[in-house]
Design an enzyme around this catalytic site. Sequence first.
Site, PDB file in Angstrom:
ATOM      1  CG  HIS A 139      35.893   7.869  55.953  1.00 18.31           C
ATOM      2  ND1 HIS A 139      36.638   6.708  56.065  1.00 18.31           N
ATOM      3  CD2 HIS A 139      35.386   8.095  57.205  1.00 18.31           C
ATOM      4  CE1 HIS A 139      36.581   6.263  57.303  1.00 18.31           C
ATOM      5  NE2 HIS A 139      35.840   7.089  58.019  1.00 18.31           N
ATOM      6  CG  HIS A 165      34.833   9.991  59.888  1.00 17.82           C
ATOM      7  ND1 HIS A 165      34.040   8.864  60.009  1.00 17.82           N
ATOM      8  CD2 HIS A 165      33.995  11.001  59.515  1.00 17.82           C
ATOM      9  CE1 HIS A 165      32.783   9.183  59.719  1.00 17.82           C
ATOM     10  NE2 HIS A 165      32.733  10.464  59.412  1.00 17.82           N
ATOM     11  CG  ASP A 205      38.727   7.343  63.053  1.00 19.39           C
ATOM     12  OD1 ASP A 205      38.102   8.168  62.369  1.00 19.39           O
ATOM     13  OD2 ASP A 205      38.335   6.166  63.212  1.00 19.39           O
ATOM     14  CG  HIS A 206      39.804   6.527  58.789  1.00 16.33           C
ATOM     15  ND1 HIS A 206      40.000   5.233  58.343  1.00 16.33           N
ATOM     16  CD2 HIS A 206      38.841   6.454  59.744  1.00 16.33           C
ATOM     17  CE1 HIS A 206      39.173   4.423  58.994  1.00 16.33           C
ATOM     18  NE2 HIS A 206      38.466   5.137  59.851  1.00 16.33           N
TER      19      HIS A 206
END
Length: 320
Positions: free
Chosen positions: A106, A108, A110-111
């Site tokens: 996804h 976000h 932090d990914h």
Amino acid sequence: MKTESEVGHHMASSTLNVDAFRDYLETQLKRLPPLPDVEQISPRVIRVLGQNPGEFTLQGTNTYIVGTGRSRLIIDTGQGSPQWIENVVFLLESMGIILSHVLLTHWHGDHTGGVADLIKSYPHLTTAIYKNSPARDQNNIIDGQSFSVEGATVRALHTPGHAHDHMCFVLVEENAMFTGDNILGHGTTAVEELGPIMSSWRRMLTENCERGYPGHGQLIHNLNHKITEQLASKVRRENLVLDALRCIRGQQGPQMAGRRMSINPKQLVILVHGKGINENVSTLVLEPFLIETLRKLAADGIVGFEICNGEKRWFPVQTV
């Protein structure tokens, strides 16, 4: 980590305040089991920690290198930590691995934060970034799409709720699932929309995968049990909200005949959790949880709302 219901009970204490809640999160973080920076956690899966630990990222974002041969794929890229890309490059070079696909669960940060570093280190990946609802220069992932490398095939599942573009990936050979942020290795996840994520959890259950590789936290050994727990927790909260709304309707006296009784989220917090809640905790923590539930129930046609003096107030429909 405590379950969501246990956290809710803990937060209902009259002595709780925002600092205490922050301390609680920090204490829970310290109690998490340590995870190695790099670990072969199955014959087909190597986990590389994102080097971004925190209250909401737990030990850090999990990124996964998948496959058994020279060509492998990677799922998620962390937050952009220099130590993460250094660990990834060292691992790939030392094992003679070439990445063929970069799959993102996804949007976000932090990914997705490590995408630029991956492309800088391996320019051939410029055209190999895949995400549902892709950004410019990325490739789309559609529901049911499969990606294969030597020793591993992963099948994409569109599972919105934590994020609108959220994808899980079933690792066919292991009957396992990369759960992204829909299911974590510890505790519960943040929710963008409650209705969709509950539907996504139910869909994930139908895959009947034994093992879960989460976006944060430790390996999940009984995935369906964990998903079932999360569903049950949300259903319990729905029932608490509905009981509270039934209560206000039951208190409607003859003088209110023909008039609708409705309450705002702050009043609902008192009905559900009792009096004595710190106002900041009510506003910052408890009210958002209940509003999340109210929105889901409204989408289901079970509750409604009205605007009174610029304030949204909620009420049960007659079928409740």
